[in-house]
Structures are given as structure tokens and as C-alpha cells.
Design an enzyme around this catalytic site. Structure first.
Site, PDB file in Angstrom:
ATOM      1  CD  GLU A   1      -5.948  -4.761   4.424  1.00  0.00           C
ATOM      2  OE1 GLU A   1      -5.788  -4.416   5.620  1.00  0.00           O
ATOM      3  OE2 GLU A   1      -6.398  -3.995   3.548  1.00  0.00           O
TER       4      GLU A   1
ATOM      5  CD  GLU B   1      -2.918   0.948   2.419  1.00  0.00           C
ATOM      6  OE1 GLU B   1      -3.861   1.751   2.483  1.00  0.00           O
ATOM      7  OE2 GLU B   1      -2.774   0.002   3.225  1.00  0.00           O
TER       8      GLU B   1
ATOM      9  CD  GLN C   1       0.538  -2.465   3.749  1.00  0.00           C
ATOM     10  OE1 GLN C   1       1.328  -1.772   3.134  1.00  0.00           O
ATOM     11  NE2 GLN C   1      -0.627  -1.997   4.143  1.00  0.00           N
TER      12      GLN C   1
ATOM     13  CG  ASN D   1      -9.493  -1.916   1.402  1.00  0.00           C
ATOM     14  OD1 ASN D   1      -9.102  -3.055   1.653  1.00  0.00           O
ATOM     15  ND2 ASN D   1      -9.312  -0.915   2.257  1.00  0.00           N
ATOM     16  CD  GLU D   2      -9.890  -2.498   6.102  1.00  0.00           C
ATOM     17  OE1 GLU D   2      -9.930  -1.348   6.612  1.00  0.00           O
ATOM     18  OE2 GLU D   2      -9.088  -3.373   6.472  1.00  0.00           O
TER      19      GLU D   2
ATOM     20  CE1 TYR E   1      -3.200  -6.374   9.087  1.00  0.00           C
ATOM     21  CE2 TYR E   1      -5.495  -5.665   9.003  1.00  0.00           C
ATOM     22  CZ  TYR E   1      -4.234  -5.728   8.433  1.00  0.00           C
ATOM     23  OH  TYR E   1      -4.009  -5.155   7.199  1.00  0.00           O
TER      24      TYR E   1
END
Length: 513
Positions: free
Chosen positions: A317, A45, A366, A192-193, A260
Site C-alpha cells: 500500500e 479493495e 488503489q 492486513n495491517e 502513504y
């Protein structure tokens, strides 16, 4: 193929504090299920020093580069056979307007990166630069389109610019910018999200919006799109249910999931990347293991609407998210990477492998200098993290036949709390070689595996191991190889039995031929 039955007794030696235990592990013959190489994808990103000072160096940099793309980074990623790379975000994707990143670089407008540190984005790394990078890596691009602040027309024209090989305004601009033929990009994220930084939408609203955007993201000749819907955060099962019901399996190739691992489970004070005790380690691994439950429950919802499993669950992610390193910009999300993070990587990839009937793509967050990075850079220096070395070990599973596993793990206990100590996945490659990846989360106790392979005929076993003296051990620019892969000598053949001593806090990959 000959029937393969693998039984493993987990035997506690005199070194162990607990009484002897026995556990049966069986590996069934391979069917048609494949461990997709795209499970081993990555994410880059416009955030902190991932792109700039990561992949992308200054115009007159003395660091070896090709067209400003850093060559030592490219070589390292090619070694682990990166299959796909997701870009430009993340949250940045829904404020990114692709036309700002094409044409002569000195004419590209600057913008404020409002999500990540409020820094100025000069748009010098745009569509052409990203696709040049993917070509150098020999990987497939995965582009996240702007639904949050963009328009249907904007996304439609980006697809046309990328994929159409004919006469149109977009192809004329592309040719003017030096690319005569289209790239034919397949993986295409529609937002995204969208439940959060991508627009704070409800799933009902997003699923209707997806159908509109996806309609105008056209399939051009020789370039059919794999349209990917913006899926749930963590255990938001209502989001998955709504998208599967309202969008339907015929309108999307994949549905995303973001999860996460937070050491503390608290977004406010997540915990240090390098300074933690065993209790903090235990809680981190407990949170990591939640991925099994979360993937299973989302997959069960998808099965209800898509029993033939046409729609991929894409965990694009994932990884550990800690507090940033002291003294660094909090908006840059720079964190160190320890042996603990390698155990998280090995465990999570085993979970994905074991759910490869539904999980057919994933992206670690990432690639460079951000979150659970593979690579850290500092000017001309580069260091490979423990997580990088896990991906190097596990690349043997890419596009191999999945071998189903049944077993009961011994416990890793701390006080009155316990989690599973062992996790495993296995596959068989095109040459017939069997690969078994094993992770022991227990930081104190070895696991002895006494393995009967039944009718399987094999002659040799070799292996590699990743471990270190301390869970907090890291690789640094002054000690770049403290945590690295080494030859594993703890496996041997005895008749047709495989005997393994799996050290504490270790990742091991075995190859049987």
C-alpha cells in the site's frame, strides 16, 4: 557485457537562477539483480467505487462488459501490463468471510462494510469474479486472508478451495460452483495491517499468530504458496524487527510495508488533491521522498536476519492520500489525480527500482476511483489519470536487469528548505535496450544533462515525457487528455555523448539502442 559508465554533468543554463553546478552520475554494468515486474502491482479493495461502479457494473448495464466486468477498464489495465492485483483489502479483508462470496449470487448474504462508509456489501463480487478478472487481465491474484475476525480453519479451507486438485469437501463445492480445476493462487497475505484495523495487535502477538495461520495454509501439488506476513506501518521498525526475529525467513516469502504520502503530514487534515500552492507541493514531495529512508531502514533490519535476501519487502500500500473531493462520501476516499501525483508515482517507482534487491513487490492504492487511482469512472465514462500514464512509461523496467546508479542531485529549494530535485533509475531489457527514467521535481528549473556513456556503443535515443503547465492540472471527464504522455525531443546523440534537457516538473523515460 561491456562495462557501462554513464557520467552526467548537470549544467545550469542562463535560464537558471542558480550558479552553474556539475554532478557526476555513473551507471554500473548489470549484475544478476532484476527489477521484478511485481513492483508494478495494484490494489483493489471493497472500498467506495473501486469494485462496484469501477470494475463491476450492474447486471443489466449498457456499459460493455463480460460477466459484469467492465471491458474498457480491462483494456486500459492490460495496456500497462498489470502484473498482480491485491484483493479484497485492506481493512475490508479482515472482516471478509469468503464463503459469503461464492455460489449463486441471489443467495449470497449481505453484510455491512463497517470500515468504509457503512454501506451494504451484497457479495456479488467474490472469489470467482475476482479470479475471472485476473484471468482477463492476465495478472496474478494476490489474496489477503482474514486473520482479524476469521479463523485458522476458514483461511485453510479458502486455500484448499483455491488450490487443491483432489477429492475433498472444498473441491466438491468449487466444482459445484462451476470451477472444475483449481486456480493455483500463489500470493497469499496472512492478514492486513494487523497493528491497526486488522486487529490492533502487538508484533509479538501477531508473529505468533502468523506462524499458526501459515502452518495450516497448505502447499498443494503444483501450488506452493508465497506466504506474506503483515508488516509495518511507515517507520515502525520494531514491528519489522520482531517479525523477522520471531517468524524467521524460512516461514514467509514476503513482509509488507505500508506508507502513504500525506501532503500536510497530518491524518486529520491531509490537504486538497487539486488546490495547493508551491509550499504545499514542496512539503508533499518532501514526504514522498521519505520512502527512500523508510525502505532503507526496514531493509537494513531484514538484512540482519536474512542476509541472503530471501524475504521480499512488499510495499503493498503506497501513494498519495488527500482529503476527499468536496461533496463525496468521506468513507469512499475518492480523490482527483494531478501532475503532482504523477511525480510522486515516478519518484516512488524509481526508489523501488533502486531497492529491487529487497523490494520485489508493491501495490499502488488503489486501482479505480479510490486514493491515487489509475482510472476514474462516472457511469459509462472513463478517464486515465496522470498516474496511469507514469505506469505506462515505466512498464519497460518490468523484469529487466537493474543498472546501479550513483549520482548527486541538484537541490530544489524553497526559502530556506531544500529537497533533491532529481531522481533516476535504469535497467536493461532482454534485447539489450537501456531504459533510464528521470524525474525533475523542481517546478521552475530545467536540468541539463551532458552524458558520457564511456564504452557503451549505442546508435539511437528516443523518449517520452509526462508534464503539464501546472502542477494542479488533472484529467477530467470533459478534458480527458490534458495530462498525457508525449514524444520527448530533448535528448540527442553527440558523438558518444547523450545530451538531455529535462524540463521542470516532468517525468521522462529514455530508450537507448
Amino acid at each position: 557485457m561491456k562495462k557501462l559508465i554513464l557520467s552526467i554533468a548537470l549544467l545550469c543554463s542562463g535560464l537558471f537562477a542558480d550558479a552553474q553546478t556539475e554532478t557526476l552520475l555513473s551507471i554500473k554494468p548489470a549484475g544478476n539483480q532484476i527489477v521484478s515486474k511485481h513492483i508494478y502491482g495494484h490494489f483493489s479493495e471493497h472500498l467506495g467505487r473501486c469494485i462496484y461502479d469501477g470494475f463491476w457494473v450492474g447486471e443489466n448495464s449498457s456499459i460493455p462488459n463480460k460477466g459484469r466486468i467492465r471491458l474498457d477498464v480491462v483494456d486500459a489495465l492490460k495496456k500497462i501490463k498489470v502484473p498482480n492485483l491485491r484483493w479484497p483489502g485492506g481493512c475490508f479483508a479482515d472482516e471478509y468471510h469468503w464463503r459469503d462470496g461464492i455460489g449463486p449470487r441471489n443467495e449470497r448474504p449481505k453484510m455491512v462494510n463497517t470500515n468504509w462508509g457503512g454501506v451494504i456489501e451484497d457479495n456479488s463480487f467474490g472469489t470467482h469474479e475476482f479470479l475471472d478478472l485476473c484471468k482477463m487481465l492476465d495478472c496474478e491474484p494476490y489474496i489477503a486472508g482474514n486473520v482479524g475476525s476469521g479463523t485458522v480453519e476458514e483461511m485453510a479451507k479458502w486455500v484448499e478451495y483455491l488450490n487443491f486438485d483432489g477429492v475433498s469437501p472444498m473441491t466438491a463445492i468449487r466444482k459445484q460452483n462451476g470451477m472444475d480445476k483449481p486456480w493455483k493462487v500463489s500470493f497469499w497475505g496472512v492478514g492486513n495491517e494487523s497493528w491497526g484495523c486488522g486487529g490492533n495487535m502487538t508484533p509479538e502477538y501477531y508473529s505468533d499468530l502468523y506462524r499458526r495461520y501459515a502452518t495450516y495454509a497448505r502447499d498443494y501439488a503444483g501450488a506452493p504458496l508465497k506466504r506474506i506476513a503483515s508488516g509495518a506501518s511507515s517507520d515502525d521498525y520494531h514491528w519489522t524487527e520482531t517479525c523477522m526475529k520471531n517468524i524467521g525467513p524460512g516461514r514467509m516469502w514476503g513482509l509488507t510495508l505500508h506508507y502513504y504520502t500525506l501532503p500536510t503530514g497530518n491524518w486529520g487534515a491531509k490537504g486538497s488533491a487539486t488546490k495547493f500552492d508551491e509550499e504545499q507541493y514542496f512539503n508533499t514531495m518532501k514526504n514522498c521522498l521519505r520512502m527512500e529512508e523508510i525502505v532503507s531502514k526496514h531493509a537494513a533490519i531484514m538484512d540482519k536476519y536474512d542476509p541472503k535476501k530471501k524475504v521480499a519487502l512488499i510495499v503493498d500500500e503506497w501513494g498519495i492520500w488527500t482529503d476527499v473531493e468536496p461533496g463525496t462520501n468521506p468513507g469512499f476516499l475518492y480523490q482527483q489525480n494531478s501532475l503532482r501525483d504523477a511525480l510522486i508515482a515516478g519518484t516512488t517507482l524509481n526508489i523501488f527500482n533502486n531497492h529491487s534487491d529487497r523490494v520485489r513487490m508493491a501495490n499502488l492504492a488503489q486501482t479505480i476511483n479510490v486514493l491515487q487511482a489509475l482510472i476514474l469512472t462516472e457511469k459509462d465514462k472513463m478517464v486515465l489519470t496522470p498516474t496511469y500514464h507514469v505506469f505506462d512509461l515505466y512498464k519497460v523496467h518490468m523484469d529487466a536487469k537493474y543498472l546501479p546508479i550513483n549520482f548527486t542531485s541538484p537541490d530544489y529549494s524553497l526559502g530556506d528548505k531544500k529537497i533533491l530535485a532529481l531522481n533516476v533509475s535504469a535497467s536493461q531489457d532482454s534485447t539489450g535496450a537501456i531504459h533510464i527514467s528521470l524525474v525533475n521535481l523542481d517546478p521552475k528549473n530545467k536540468i541539463a544533462l551532458n552524458t558520457d556513456l564511456g564504452e557503451l556503443k549505442w546508435k539511437t535515443v528516443t523518449g517520452q515525457i509526462l508534464t503539464s503547465a501546472q502542477l494542479t492540472d488533472v484529467n477530467t471527464f470533459t478534458n480527458a487528455n490534458k495530462v498525457h504522455n508525449a514524444k520527448f525531443t530533448g535528448a540527442k546523440k553527440s558523438g558518444n555523448t547523450l545530451k538531455v534537457e529535462l524540463p521542470a516538473q516532468s517525468v521522462v523515460v529514455l530508450e537507448l539502442k
